[in-house]
Design a protein around this motif. Structure first.
Motif, PDB file in Angstrom:
ATOM      1  N   SER A 267       0.843  -1.201   0.000  1.00  0.00           N
ATOM      2  CA  SER A 267       0.000   0.000   0.000  1.00  0.00           C
ATOM      3  C   SER A 267       0.872   1.242   0.000  1.00  0.00           C
ATOM      4  N   ILE A 268       0.308   2.329  -0.524  1.00  0.00           N
ATOM      5  CA  ILE A 268       0.980   3.629  -0.534  1.00  0.00           C
ATOM      6  C   ILE A 268       0.076   4.646   0.135  1.00  0.00           C
ATOM      7  N   ASN A 269       0.597   5.345   1.099  1.00  0.00           N
ATOM      8  CA  ASN A 269      -0.173   6.406   1.753  1.00  0.00           C
ATOM      9  C   ASN A 269       0.062   7.726   1.017  1.00  0.00           C
ATOM     10  N   ASP A 270       0.600   8.708   1.695  1.00  0.00           N
ATOM     11  CA  ASP A 270       0.825  10.006   1.067  1.00  0.00           C
ATOM     12  C   ASP A 270       1.895   9.931  -0.022  1.00  0.00           C
TER      13      ASP A 270
ATOM     14  N   ILE B 229      -0.457  14.582  -1.927  1.00  0.00           N
ATOM     15  CA  ILE B 229      -1.778  14.005  -2.132  1.00  0.00           C
ATOM     16  C   ILE B 229      -1.897  12.744  -1.285  1.00  0.00           C
ATOM     17  N   ALA B 230      -2.981  12.682  -0.528  1.00  0.00           N
ATOM     18  CA  ALA B 230      -3.241  11.507   0.296  1.00  0.00           C
ATOM     19  C   ALA B 230      -3.847  10.402  -0.562  1.00  0.00           C
ATOM     20  N   ARG B 231      -3.901   9.209  -0.017  1.00  0.00           N
ATOM     21  CA  ARG B 231      -4.433   8.084  -0.775  1.00  0.00           C
ATOM     22  C   ARG B 231      -5.876   8.335  -1.223  1.00  0.00           C
ATOM     23  N   GLY B 232      -6.614   9.018  -0.388  1.00  0.00           N
ATOM     24  CA  GLY B 232      -8.006   9.302  -0.720  1.00  0.00           C
ATOM     25  C   GLY B 232      -8.192  10.482  -1.656  1.00  0.00           C
TER      26      GLY B 232
ATOM     27  N   SER C 237      -1.858  14.682  -8.903  1.00  0.00           N
ATOM     28  CA  SER C 237      -2.858  13.621  -8.991  1.00  0.00           C
ATOM     29  C   SER C 237      -2.147  12.279  -8.843  1.00  0.00           C
ATOM     30  N   ARG C 238      -2.932  11.231  -8.675  1.00  0.00           N
ATOM     31  CA  ARG C 238      -2.329   9.902  -8.528  1.00  0.00           C
ATOM     32  C   ARG C 238      -3.243   8.852  -9.128  1.00  0.00           C
ATOM     33  N   ASP C 239      -2.623   7.770  -9.545  1.00  0.00           N
ATOM     34  CA  ASP C 239      -3.342   6.602 -10.040  1.00  0.00           C
ATOM     35  C   ASP C 239      -2.956   5.449  -9.118  1.00  0.00           C
ATOM     36  N   ASN C 240      -3.823   5.113  -8.202  1.00  0.00           N
ATOM     37  CA  ASN C 240      -3.485   4.094  -7.200  1.00  0.00           C
ATOM     38  C   ASN C 240      -3.289   2.716  -7.833  1.00  0.00           C
TER      39      ASN C 240
ATOM     40  N   ALA D 200       7.204   9.217  -1.286  1.00  0.00           N
ATOM     41  CA  ALA D 200       6.026   8.411  -0.955  1.00  0.00           C
ATOM     42  C   ALA D 200       6.245   7.644   0.339  1.00  0.00           C
ATOM     43  N   ASP D 201       5.177   7.499   1.080  1.00  0.00           N
ATOM     44  CA  ASP D 201       5.152   6.626   2.260  1.00  0.00           C
ATOM     45  C   ASP D 201       4.504   5.326   1.834  1.00  0.00           C
ATOM     46  N   LEU D 202       5.260   4.239   1.868  1.00  0.00           N
ATOM     47  CA  LEU D 202       4.674   3.000   1.387  1.00  0.00           C
ATOM     48  C   LEU D 202       5.074   1.812   2.245  1.00  0.00           C
ATOM     49  N   ARG D 203       4.269   0.778   2.098  1.00  0.00           N
ATOM     50  CA  ARG D 203       4.458  -0.456   2.858  1.00  0.00           C
ATOM     51  C   ARG D 203       4.656  -1.580   1.838  1.00  0.00           C
ATOM     52  N   ARG D 204       5.740  -2.335   1.984  1.00  0.00           N
ATOM     53  CA  ARG D 204       6.073  -3.362   0.997  1.00  0.00           C
ATOM     54  C   ARG D 204       5.241  -4.623   1.164  1.00  0.00           C
ATOM     55  N   SER D 205       4.798  -4.892   2.397  1.00  0.00           N
ATOM     56  CA  SER D 205       3.958  -6.056   2.638  1.00  0.00           C
ATOM     57  C   SER D 205       3.062  -5.740   3.813  1.00  0.00           C
ATOM     58  N   ARG D 206       2.087  -6.599   4.062  1.00  0.00           N
ATOM     59  CA  ARG D 206       1.144  -6.370   5.155  1.00  0.00           C
ATOM     60  C   ARG D 206       1.876  -6.287   6.493  1.00  0.00           C
ATOM     61  N   ALA D 207       2.933  -7.036   6.625  1.00  0.00           N
ATOM     62  CA  ALA D 207       3.663  -7.077   7.893  1.00  0.00           C
ATOM     63  C   ALA D 207       4.695  -5.965   8.027  1.00  0.00           C
ATOM     64  N   ASP D 208       4.954  -5.263   6.918  1.00  0.00           N
ATOM     65  CA  ASP D 208       5.987  -4.231   6.918  1.00  0.00           C
ATOM     66  C   ASP D 208       5.543  -2.964   7.628  1.00  0.00           C
ATOM     67  N   ALA D 209       6.531  -2.243   8.131  1.00  0.00           N
ATOM     68  CA  ALA D 209       6.262  -0.902   8.625  1.00  0.00           C
ATOM     69  C   ALA D 209       6.148   0.046   7.428  1.00  0.00           C
ATOM     70  N   LEU D 210       5.668   1.244   7.711  1.00  0.00           N
ATOM     71  CA  LEU D 210       5.551   2.268   6.673  1.00  0.00           C
ATOM     72  C   LEU D 210       6.902   2.967   6.546  1.00  0.00           C
TER      73      LEU D 210
END
Length: 119
Positions: free
Chosen positions: A28-31, A49-52, A68-71, A95-105
Motif C-alpha cells: 500500500s501507498i499512503n501520502d 496528495i493523500a491516498r483518498g 494527482s495519482r493513479d493508485n 512516498a510513504d509505502l508499505r512493501r507487505s502487510r507485515a511491513d512498517a511504513l
C-alpha cells in the motif's frame, strides 16, 4: 523504488507533466508528494496528495500546478502550467509505502528530475 520522469527545458508560460512510479513489491501507498530543490536553496514541498485524494499545495504553485495519482498504477503526477523561471529546480517525488502487510511504513525518495524554465 520511485522512478521520476518528465523533466526538461520549457519556456516561461509553458507546461510540463512529471510522473513518478513506485516499483517492486508494494502492499500500500499512503501520502505521495513532490518536492523541489533550486540551486543554493533548501528542498521544499511543492504538493502532496493523500491516498483518498486530499491535496495540499505550496502557495507559490497554487492555481498553476495540479497533483494527482493513479493508485492502480502506483503513480503520482504533477501537471505544471504557466511555468516561471523561479520554478527551475530538481523535482523529487516522495512516498510513504508499505512493501507487505507485515511491513512498517517507510518513506522513499525518487532520483529527481530537472525542470528548467528559460527563454
Amino acid at each position: 523504488q520511485l522512478q521520476a520522469s518528465g523533466g526538461g527545458l520549457v519556456q516561461p508560460g509553458g507546461s510540463l507533466r512529471l510522473s513518478c512510479a513506485a516499483s517492486g513489491s508494494i502492499f500500500s501507498i499512503n501520502d505521495m508528494a513532490w518536492y523541489r530543490q533550486a540551486p543554493g536553496k533548501q528542498r521544499e514541498l511543492v504538493a502532496s496528495i493523500a491516498r483518498g485524494g486530499t491535496t495540499n499545495y505550496a502557495d507559490s504553485v497554487k492555481g498553476r500546478f495540479t497533483i494527482s495519482r493513479d493508485n492502480a498504477k502506483n503513480t503520482v503526477y504533477l501537471q505544471m502550467n504557466s511555468l516561471k523561471p523561479e520554478d527551475t529546480a530538481v523535482y523529487y517525488c516522495n512516498a510513504d509505502l508499505r512493501r507487505s502487510r507485515a511491513d512498517a511504513l517507510y518513506n522513499y525518495w525518487g532520483q529527481g528530475t530537472l525542470v528548467t524554465v528559460s527563454s
